[in-house]
Scaffold this motif. Sequence first.
Motif, short mmCIF file in Angstrom:
data_model
loop_
_atom_site.label_atom_id
_atom_site.label_comp_id
_atom_site.label_asym_id
_atom_site.label_seq_id
_atom_site.Cartn_x
_atom_site.Cartn_y
_atom_site.Cartn_z
N TYR A 177 -12.92 -1.29 12.60
CA TYR A 177 -13.31 0.10 11.70
C TYR A 177 -14.84 0.47 12.06
O TYR A 177 -15.16 1.54 12.10
CB TYR A 177 -12.98 -0.23 10.38
N HIS A 209 0.49 -9.52 4.26
CA HIS A 209 -0.64 -8.51 4.55
C HIS A 209 -1.24 -8.31 2.97
O HIS A 209 -0.86 -7.66 2.28
CB HIS A 209 0.03 -7.06 4.75
N PHE A 210 -1.88 -9.28 2.69
CA PHE A 210 -2.72 -9.66 1.63
C PHE A 210 -1.91 -10.06 0.30
O PHE A 210 -2.49 -10.73 -0.65
CB PHE A 210 -3.74 -8.17 1.17
N ASN A 266 -8.21 -5.59 14.43
CA ASN A 266 -8.37 -4.29 13.36
C ASN A 266 -9.96 -3.92 13.51
O ASN A 266 -10.89 -4.78 13.20
CB ASN A 266 -8.15 -4.85 11.84
N TRP A 300 -4.87 3.27 11.66
CA TRP A 300 -4.45 3.06 10.36
C TRP A 300 -4.87 4.16 9.57
O TRP A 300 -6.08 4.48 9.71
CB TRP A 300 -5.25 1.70 10.03
N GLU A 346 -5.71 2.02 -1.44
CA GLU A 346 -6.50 1.29 -0.73
C GLU A 346 -7.13 0.14 -1.54
O GLU A 346 -8.49 0.04 -1.68
CB GLU A 346 -7.57 2.16 -0.31
N TRP A 347 -6.43 -0.85 -1.97
CA TRP A 347 -6.72 -2.18 -2.36
C TRP A 347 -7.58 -1.76 -3.84
O TRP A 347 -7.35 -0.88 -4.43
CB TRP A 347 -7.29 -3.00 -1.55
N PHE A 382 -6.88 7.52 4.29
CA PHE A 382 -6.75 7.24 5.85
C PHE A 382 -5.81 7.81 6.52
O PHE A 382 -5.72 7.62 7.76
CB PHE A 382 -6.71 5.66 5.74
N GLU A 393 -5.00 -2.23 13.96
CA GLU A 393 -5.58 -0.97 12.91
C GLU A 393 -6.93 -0.60 13.59
O GLU A 393 -7.94 -1.18 14.14
CB GLU A 393 -6.14 -1.71 11.62
N GLN A 434 0.92 -1.16 -0.04
CA GLN A 434 -0.04 -0.18 -0.18
C GLN A 434 0.96 1.36 0.02
O GLN A 434 0.43 2.39 -0.20
CB GLN A 434 -1.01 -0.02 1.35
N TRP A 443 -18.42 4.16 5.82
CA TRP A 443 -18.58 2.95 6.95
C TRP A 443 -18.98 4.01 8.29
O TRP A 443 -18.54 5.07 8.70
CB TRP A 443 -16.97 2.59 7.21
N ASN A 467 -2.34 -10.75 8.26
CA ASN A 467 -3.22 -9.93 8.37
C ASN A 467 -4.45 -10.34 7.88
O ASN A 467 -4.63 -10.61 7.01
CB ASN A 467 -2.68 -8.67 7.54
N GLU A 468 -5.58 -10.41 9.01
CA GLU A 468 -6.79 -10.43 8.35
C GLU A 468 -7.14 -11.60 7.51
O GLU A 468 -7.60 -11.71 6.33
CB GLU A 468 -7.62 -9.06 7.73
C1 BGC Z 1 -6.60 -3.55 5.89
C2 BGC Z 1 -6.05 -2.56 5.23
C3 BGC Z 1 -6.75 -1.48 4.78
C4 BGC Z 1 -7.70 -0.95 6.01
C5 BGC Z 1 -8.92 -0.14 5.29
C6 BGC Z 1 -7.68 -3.19 6.88
O1 BGC Z 1 -8.69 -4.26 6.33
O2 BGC Z 1 -5.67 -4.50 6.84
O3 BGC Z 1 -4.76 -2.81 4.52
O4 BGC Z 1 -6.30 -0.47 4.10
O5 BGC Z 1 -8.57 -2.23 6.27
O6 BGC Z 1 -9.92 -0.70 4.53
#
Ligand code: BGC
Length: 413
Positions: A275, A126-127, A273, A366, A373-374, A382, A328, A22, A302, A170-171
């Motif tokens: 959010y 991480h992904f 993590n 984060w 952002e993927w 962010f 995160e 990222q 979100w 990660n996740e």
């Molecule tokens: C991920 C991050 C991503 C963030 C915000 C998390 O799910 O680990 O890579 O940028 O969320 O979407």
Amino acid sequence: MSMLQRIFPKDFLFGAATSAHQVEGNNTQSDWWEWEQSPRRQEQLKRLGKDPRDFFSGRACDHYNRFHEDFDIAEKLNHNAHRFSIEWARIEPEEGRWDMSAVAHYGDALSALRERAITPIVTLHHFTNPLWFAKRGGWEWENAPARFARYCEFVYTRLGEWTPWWITINEPTVFANKSYFEGKWPPQKKNIVALHRVLLNLIDGHRQAFRLLHTIAQNEKRELRVGIAHQYHAWLPYSKLPWDIATAAILRYLTWHYVPQRLKNECDYIGINYYSGRRVGIRLKGFVEKSCENEETSDLKWEIYPQGLRAVLRAMWNAYRKPLLITENGIADATDAKRARFIAEHLAVLYDALREGIDIRGYLYWSLLDNFEWAHGFSPRFGLVEIDYRTLERKIRPSAYAYAEICKTRIPP
Ligand code: BGC
């Protein structure tokens, strides 16, 4: 923790997080790099009327070359911890070929953090995956867990002395879901059998890595804490109807507990993590969802829902009694209008949880920098630090200073 004085513990970790793909730029040996440029992806973006250039990670923040500057910013912001990821595709660009210059690079990054009195927290996956690994079948491949563990062992042998804090994956649930069920990330599969297989392989990969790392740490007499960074969404029932209550409970079980339960003997701590949250339920037409409180949202829509973090912390502590680390928590907020309050409200919840007796070791926002952002590309912002992607200039946002004050005084909001 002092009960008289309202203050975070002296050794509480305060900082921010990033991940290699990222922020680093030019992650050319990875599956994401190839996918971003593939005709399939270009077609999809065109159909959505998007400009493909915004969805190609390219040089990202050029953090690979500018990490000194970025760690200077973290130091200036009073961070005493920093989470970043090591890119497997750089360390092992071809199967079994190790790139020692990449190892040296991450050694420099770790040493740069230590010079600034910042504790590194290192993620090993991480992904993104090396392209050779993806071509072998990625996480569906039967040798995936062993190959991953071999890479972790290789890295930890050479860099493990820099920090006790390691995150294997990660996740896992998000990775498996987006890549193998929702079909939004490479390899864009929509197959529930593949999803489950991948999840089990990720769990197995973590287990193998956990054991290997601990064996090395024991031999070298190193202090070591290995965990995963797991994704938690606050799931509330849509209404008081029993099937809505059941829907929320099932989602909580699958996304909160399925992985940690299987790793409870191979986890020194749980990375959280967090959010947002959703209300969920079932009607004749199918699955329904809405916001928890109809309150404010981020730029990605979100919902801002700090109370959900309280439920997550309590649930994880009660079920597993493992130390928790917020790996995160963040908000996409381009104008920086909501970020300072977002951080303050989550830290207030966290402090209450500490006072309840929950063992929480730190908080990592984060992200330190705006980044790729993927599948959303570069538009979500962010960062505590704004990036001008044209000039790569870094600009510290006001909310970063508000958070820096908490990091310095350790006084909860
Ligand atoms: C991920 C991050 C991503 C963030 C915000 C998390 O799910 O680990 O890579 O940028 O969320 O979407």
